[in-house]
Write a protein that holds these residues in place. Structure first.
Motif, short mmCIF file in Angstrom:
data_model
loop_
_atom_site.label_atom_id
_atom_site.label_comp_id
_atom_site.label_asym_id
_atom_site.label_seq_id
_atom_site.Cartn_x
_atom_site.Cartn_y
_atom_site.Cartn_z
N LYS A 2 0.83 -1.24 0.08
CA LYS A 2 -0.06 0.02 0.04
C LYS A 2 0.77 1.26 0.02
CE LYS A 2 -3.87 1.93 2.05
NZ LYS A 2 -5.28 1.70 2.81
N GLY A 3 0.72 2.07 -0.87
CA GLY A 3 1.04 3.47 -0.79
C GLY A 3 2.67 3.27 -1.86
N SER A 4 2.98 2.23 -2.29
CA SER A 4 4.01 2.05 -3.19
C SER A 4 3.80 1.84 -4.63
CB SER A 4 4.79 0.84 -2.65
OG SER A 4 5.99 0.59 -3.59
N ARG A 5 4.41 2.01 -5.57
CA ARG A 5 4.25 1.77 -6.97
C ARG A 5 4.60 0.32 -7.43
NH1 ARG A 5 5.73 6.50 -10.76
NH2 ARG A 5 5.18 4.92 -12.45
#
Length: 66
Positions: free
Chosen positions: A13-16
């Motif tokens: 979550k929150g990472s590409r």
């Protein structure tokens, strides 16, 4: 080969980027022996190759952006 015998993709979550689970039969951490070795250079390495007339100058040369 069942689906439990394979690596899985885990979304972060929150990472590409995604994260892979360790492959079956392996650990999550690298083996310390892979990072550095004290072994002698192999015969095919560039350090053991015969030197030419300009090798010393090329080794000392620094690119202009340094």
């Amino acid at each position: 080969m069942s689906s439990s015998d394979r690596q899985r993709i885990e979304r972060v979550k929150g990472s590409r980027r995604a994260k892979l689970t360790p492959a079956p039969g392996t650990g999550a951490e690298p083996i310390p022996g892979d990072e550095t070795t004290n072994a002698a250079p192999r015969a095919g390495d560039a350090a053991s190759a015969p030197s030419g007339p300009n090798d010393e100058r090329l080794k000392r040369d620094v690119p202009p952006h340094y």
